[in-house]
Design a protein around this motif. Structure first.
Motif, mmCIF file in Angstrom:
data_model
loop_
_atom_site.group_PDB
_atom_site.id
_atom_site.type_symbol
_atom_site.label_atom_id
_atom_site.label_comp_id
_atom_site.label_asym_id
_atom_site.label_seq_id
_atom_site.Cartn_x
_atom_site.Cartn_y
_atom_site.Cartn_z
ATOM 1 N N PHE A 159 12.165 -26.484 1.999
ATOM 2 C CA PHE A 159 12.471 -25.072 2.242
ATOM 3 C C PHE A 159 12.185 -24.231 0.992
ATOM 4 O O PHE A 159 11.699 -23.093 1.102
ATOM 5 N N ALA A 160 12.450 -24.776 -0.181
ATOM 6 C CA ALA A 160 12.146 -24.045 -1.425
ATOM 7 C C ALA A 160 10.634 -23.847 -1.573
ATOM 8 O O ALA A 160 10.178 -22.760 -1.969
ATOM 9 N N ILE A 161 9.862 -24.862 -1.235
ATOM 10 C CA ILE A 161 8.398 -24.727 -1.287
ATOM 11 C C ILE A 161 7.941 -23.639 -0.319
ATOM 12 O O ILE A 161 7.071 -22.826 -0.639
ATOM 13 N N GLY A 162 8.543 -23.592 0.849
ATOM 14 C CA GLY A 162 8.222 -22.537 1.810
ATOM 15 C C GLY A 162 8.510 -21.156 1.252
ATOM 16 O O GLY A 162 7.701 -20.224 1.387
ATOM 17 N N LYS A 163 9.650 -21.009 0.607
ATOM 18 C CA LYS A 163 10.004 -19.710 0.006
ATOM 19 C C LYS A 163 9.036 -19.352 -1.113
ATOM 20 O O LYS A 163 8.608 -18.198 -1.225
ATOM 21 N N VAL A 164 8.694 -20.311 -1.952
ATOM 22 C CA VAL A 164 7.745 -20.050 -3.049
ATOM 23 C C VAL A 164 6.395 -19.623 -2.487
ATOM 24 O O VAL A 164 5.754 -18.709 -3.024
ATOM 25 N N LEU A 165 5.973 -20.243 -1.414
ATOM 26 C CA LEU A 165 4.701 -19.882 -0.793
ATOM 27 C C LEU A 165 4.712 -18.428 -0.317
ATOM 28 O O LEU A 165 3.763 -17.671 -0.571
ATOM 29 N N ILE A 166 5.772 -18.025 0.353
ATOM 30 C CA ILE A 166 5.883 -16.634 0.809
ATOM 31 C C ILE A 166 5.873 -15.682 -0.380
ATOM 32 O O ILE A 166 5.157 -14.671 -0.382
ATOM 33 N N LEU A 167 6.653 -15.994 -1.406
ATOM 34 C CA LEU A 167 6.710 -15.126 -2.584
ATOM 35 C C LEU A 167 5.368 -15.065 -3.313
ATOM 36 O O LEU A 167 4.939 -13.998 -3.763
ATOM 37 N N ALA A 168 4.692 -16.208 -3.421
ATOM 38 C CA ALA A 168 3.406 -16.240 -4.132
ATOM 39 C C ALA A 168 2.364 -15.376 -3.418
ATOM 40 O O ALA A 168 1.647 -14.595 -4.064
ATOM 41 N N LEU A 169 2.266 -15.510 -2.100
ATOM 42 C CA LEU A 169 1.326 -14.675 -1.358
ATOM 43 C C LEU A 169 1.737 -13.207 -1.411
ATOM 44 O O LEU A 169 0.884 -12.315 -1.507
ATOM 45 N N GLY A 170 3.027 -12.959 -1.374
ATOM 46 C CA GLY A 170 3.518 -11.586 -1.492
ATOM 47 C C GLY A 170 3.141 -10.959 -2.818
ATOM 48 O O GLY A 170 2.636 -9.828 -2.870
ATOM 49 N N VAL A 171 3.356 -11.682 -3.891
ATOM 50 C CA VAL A 171 3.025 -11.162 -5.226
ATOM 51 C C VAL A 171 1.524 -10.985 -5.386
ATOM 52 O O VAL A 171 1.066 -10.002 -5.983
ATOM 53 N N LEU A 172 0.753 -11.896 -4.844
ATOM 54 C CA LEU A 172 -0.706 -11.767 -4.910
ATOM 55 C C LEU A 172 -1.152 -10.446 -4.279
ATOM 56 O O LEU A 172 -1.904 -9.675 -4.880
ATOM 57 N N PHE A 173 -0.663 -10.171 -3.075
ATOM 58 C CA PHE A 173 -1.044 -8.934 -2.394
ATOM 59 C C PHE A 173 -0.463 -7.712 -3.079
ATOM 60 O O PHE A 173 -1.127 -6.671 -3.157
ATOM 61 N N LEU A 174 0.777 -7.805 -3.551
ATOM 62 C CA LEU A 174 1.361 -6.683 -4.295
ATOM 63 C C LEU A 174 0.480 -6.321 -5.487
ATOM 64 O O LEU A 174 0.218 -5.150 -5.745
ATOM 65 N N THR A 175 0.032 -7.341 -6.201
ATOM 66 C CA THR A 175 -0.801 -7.109 -7.389
ATOM 67 C C THR A 175 -2.163 -6.549 -7.010
ATOM 68 O O THR A 175 -2.629 -5.587 -7.615
ATOM 69 N N LEU A 176 -2.796 -7.121 -5.988
ATOM 70 C CA LEU A 176 -4.141 -6.680 -5.610
ATOM 71 C C LEU A 176 -4.173 -5.295 -4.977
ATOM 72 O O LEU A 176 -5.068 -4.499 -5.256
ATOM 73 N N PHE A 177 -3.213 -4.999 -4.106
ATOM 74 C CA PHE A 177 -3.291 -3.793 -3.291
ATOM 75 C C PHE A 177 -2.298 -2.696 -3.659
ATOM 76 O O PHE A 177 -2.406 -1.585 -3.145
ATOM 77 N N TYR A 178 -1.326 -3.003 -4.507
ATOM 78 C CA TYR A 178 -0.267 -2.015 -4.704
ATOM 79 C C TYR A 178 -0.012 -1.705 -6.178
ATOM 80 O O TYR A 178 -0.267 -0.604 -6.625
ATOM 81 N N THR A 179 0.452 -2.684 -6.946
ATOM 82 C CA THR A 179 0.844 -2.392 -8.332
ATOM 83 C C THR A 179 -0.299 -2.555 -9.322
ATOM 84 O O THR A 179 -0.306 -1.906 -10.358
ATOM 85 N N HIS A 180 -1.222 -3.463 -9.054
ATOM 86 C CA HIS A 180 -2.322 -3.801 -9.970
ATOM 87 C C HIS A 180 -1.799 -4.310 -11.314
ATOM 88 O O HIS A 180 -2.490 -4.232 -12.322
ATOM 89 N N ASP A 181 -0.582 -4.853 -11.305
ATOM 90 C CA ASP A 181 0.065 -5.348 -12.517
ATOM 91 C C ASP A 181 0.944 -6.537 -12.126
ATOM 92 O O ASP A 181 1.954 -6.355 -11.431
ATOM 93 N N LEU A 182 0.566 -7.743 -12.582
ATOM 94 C CA LEU A 182 1.298 -8.948 -12.202
ATOM 95 C C LEU A 182 2.761 -8.894 -12.625
ATOM 96 O O LEU A 182 3.646 -9.260 -11.850
ATOM 97 N N GLY A 183 3.030 -8.435 -13.824
ATOM 98 C CA GLY A 183 4.411 -8.362 -14.299
ATOM 99 C C GLY A 183 5.265 -7.459 -13.422
ATOM 100 O O GLY A 183 6.397 -7.803 -13.059
ATOM 101 N N GLN A 184 4.721 -6.301 -13.071
ATOM 102 C CA GLN A 184 5.451 -5.380 -12.201
ATOM 103 C C GLN A 184 5.633 -5.984 -10.806
ATOM 104 O O GLN A 184 6.690 -5.855 -10.200
ATOM 105 N N SER A 185 4.599 -6.665 -10.326
ATOM 106 C CA SER A 185 4.701 -7.303 -9.004
ATOM 107 C C SER A 185 5.788 -8.366 -8.987
ATOM 108 O O SER A 185 6.534 -8.484 -8.014
#
Length: 174
Positions: A112-138
């Motif tokens: 279940f933790a791996i599942g949560k990490v997967l959701i968060l990782a994809l979320g942060v990837l998209f946040l960085t690419l399409f929204y914040t353009h800053d990994l730290g902020q994402s």
């Protein structure tokens, strides 16, 4: 097949319910959706669990108000929550596959933790690419606020999964 489809629809609907249990923070709200995403893979398996989330995301993309706050439409996939939604589709497959390997408590928590990490990782990837353009902020807006709730959801998913397994074993012996 009919039972699998029915259960997939049920988990898609449970994910809608989870989308409406929301703490509206920006840019990504905190919801209970991910609990049902985790349980979909654990309860009905990789394939049917993934189908449940394909239905959920697909119906939201075509315009039904399925997402947090009643959001809908294809543009959601390139917004701040798009990566999380794609993670919803992948996660039941991974969680279901992992849980087939062992019934130990540690393995279930890890799955279940791996599942949560997967959701968060994809979320942060998209946040960085399409929204914040800053990994730290994402990471600051797309992971940190979710950690306490995610710990709760991992514990809840583990407890619900273990309880349902015990019930199935009990009633199958009758």
């Amino acid at each position: 097949v009919a039972v699998g489809i029915a259960l997939s629809v049920l988990f898609a609907l449970l994910t809608v319910v989870g989308a409406n249990i929301v703490i509206p923070i920006s840019p990504v709200p905190i919801t209970m959706q991910t609990l049902f995403v985790l349980l979909a893979g654990a309860s009905i398996g990789s394939g049917w669990g993934t189908l449940s989330q394909v239905l959920y995301v697909g119906l939201g993309v075509v315009g039904l108000p399925m997402f947090a706050g009643g959001a809908a439409g294809a543009s959601i996939l390139t917004g701040p929550t798009g990566g999380y939604l794609l993670g919803f589709i992948v996660t039941p497959w991974v969680v279901g596959a992992l849980l087939r390997r062992s019934n130990s408590l540690r393995w279930q928590v890890a799955s279940f933790a791996i599942g949560k990490v997967l959701i968060l990782a994809l979320g942060v990837l998209f946040l960085t690419l399409f929204y914040t353009h800053d990994l730290g902020q994402s990471l600051a807006v797309g992971v940190v606020p979710f950690l306490p709730g995610d710990a709760f959801k991992i514990a809840a998913a583990t407890s619900i999964h273990r309880s349902s397994q015990a019930l199935v074993r009990h009633y199958s012996r009758r």
